[in-house]
Design a protein around this motif. Sequence first.
Motif, PDB file in Angstrom:
ATOM      1  N   ARG A  57     -47.852  34.154 -12.645  1.00  0.00           N
ATOM      2  CA  ARG A  57     -47.069  32.914 -12.574  1.00  0.00           C
ATOM      3  C   ARG A  57     -47.964  31.760 -12.989  1.00  0.00           C
ATOM      4  O   ARG A  57     -49.053  31.599 -12.452  1.00  0.00           O
ATOM      5  CB  ARG A  57     -46.543  32.674 -11.154  1.00  0.00           C
ATOM      6  N   HIS A  62     -41.326  30.440 -13.293  1.00  0.00           N
ATOM      7  CA  HIS A  62     -41.729  31.125 -14.524  1.00  0.00           C
ATOM      8  C   HIS A  62     -42.478  32.389 -14.132  1.00  0.00           C
ATOM      9  O   HIS A  62     -43.485  32.334 -13.434  1.00  0.00           O
ATOM     10  CB  HIS A  62     -42.614  30.240 -15.394  1.00  0.00           C
ATOM     11  N   GLU A  64     -43.997  36.212 -15.434  1.00  0.00           N
ATOM     12  CA  GLU A  64     -44.386  37.099 -16.527  1.00  0.00           C
ATOM     13  C   GLU A  64     -44.733  38.453 -15.937  1.00  0.00           C
ATOM     14  O   GLU A  64     -45.588  38.556 -15.061  1.00  0.00           O
ATOM     15  CB  GLU A  64     -45.577  36.522 -17.284  1.00  0.00           C
ATOM     16  N   ARG A 103     -34.730  31.112 -12.972  1.00  0.00           N
ATOM     17  CA  ARG A 103     -36.108  31.280 -13.409  1.00  0.00           C
ATOM     18  C   ARG A 103     -36.143  31.987 -14.754  1.00  0.00           C
ATOM     19  O   ARG A 103     -35.231  32.720 -15.117  1.00  0.00           O
ATOM     20  CB  ARG A 103     -36.904  32.076 -12.379  1.00  0.00           C
ATOM     21  N   LYS A 104     -37.236  31.762 -15.465  1.00  0.00           N
ATOM     22  CA  LYS A 104     -37.457  32.420 -16.732  1.00  0.00           C
ATOM     23  C   LYS A 104     -38.345  33.641 -16.497  1.00  0.00           C
ATOM     24  O   LYS A 104     -39.431  33.534 -15.944  1.00  0.00           O
ATOM     25  CB  LYS A 104     -38.119  31.457 -17.712  1.00  0.00           C
TER      26      LYS A 104
END
Length: 218
Positions: A57, A62, A64, A103-104
């Motif tokens: 993060r 966000h 990943e 959120r992405k």
Amino acid sequence: MGQKVHPIGFRLGISKMHLSHWFAQKEDYSKYLFEDNLLRKTLQKRYNGIEKIEISRKIEDHLEIKIYTEKTDILIGPRGENLTKFQQEIKQILQKHRKNSSRKVRLYVLGSSQTSASASFIADFLIDLLEKRIPYRRALNLLFNRKLKKLQFNGVKIQISGRLNGAEIARREWRREGALPLQTLNANIDYISKQAHTIYGILGIKVWFFHAPTPAGS
């Protein structure tokens, strides 16, 4: 009485890195920690063959995620056509934990080489044989004579504990091949502990895997 130390935790910051990369304030730390644990447990329960999951993060909302697996087809399909669907599934898992949060999610699914392996792959191969009611000695022979012959490694140790072959009294059996320097911090040793669910009960599987050194210039 011996003092047992986790082989990976013993090497964190030296030859092993953390699987979660983020910084959080005091009020957010437990929230992110529980979210990472929920995501890992849910995905590893639904899909077999996942080696590890790295989560990072950089900013709020966000995420990943890097998923390392032996067979990427199981997660995203033969040509990656199910990648978007798999990404939506991860968002739904996170939505149950934190409601009303957009959120992405950036997702990476990475495969592994046919000549390299990890402790998780070895444990999954052994669990598959044991759950098919193959005797543990034969399962170990198949593992060492077929699976490990194709891999590059310096050493491996496998321990199986429980009611082996349906015995009344549980016991522990192990097999080792090659070098396994557990006290050397620079040694790239992978470790995993999993369970095989058989008709006789649960068998505990532990695997220590000493990776071969990476050739210079690769």
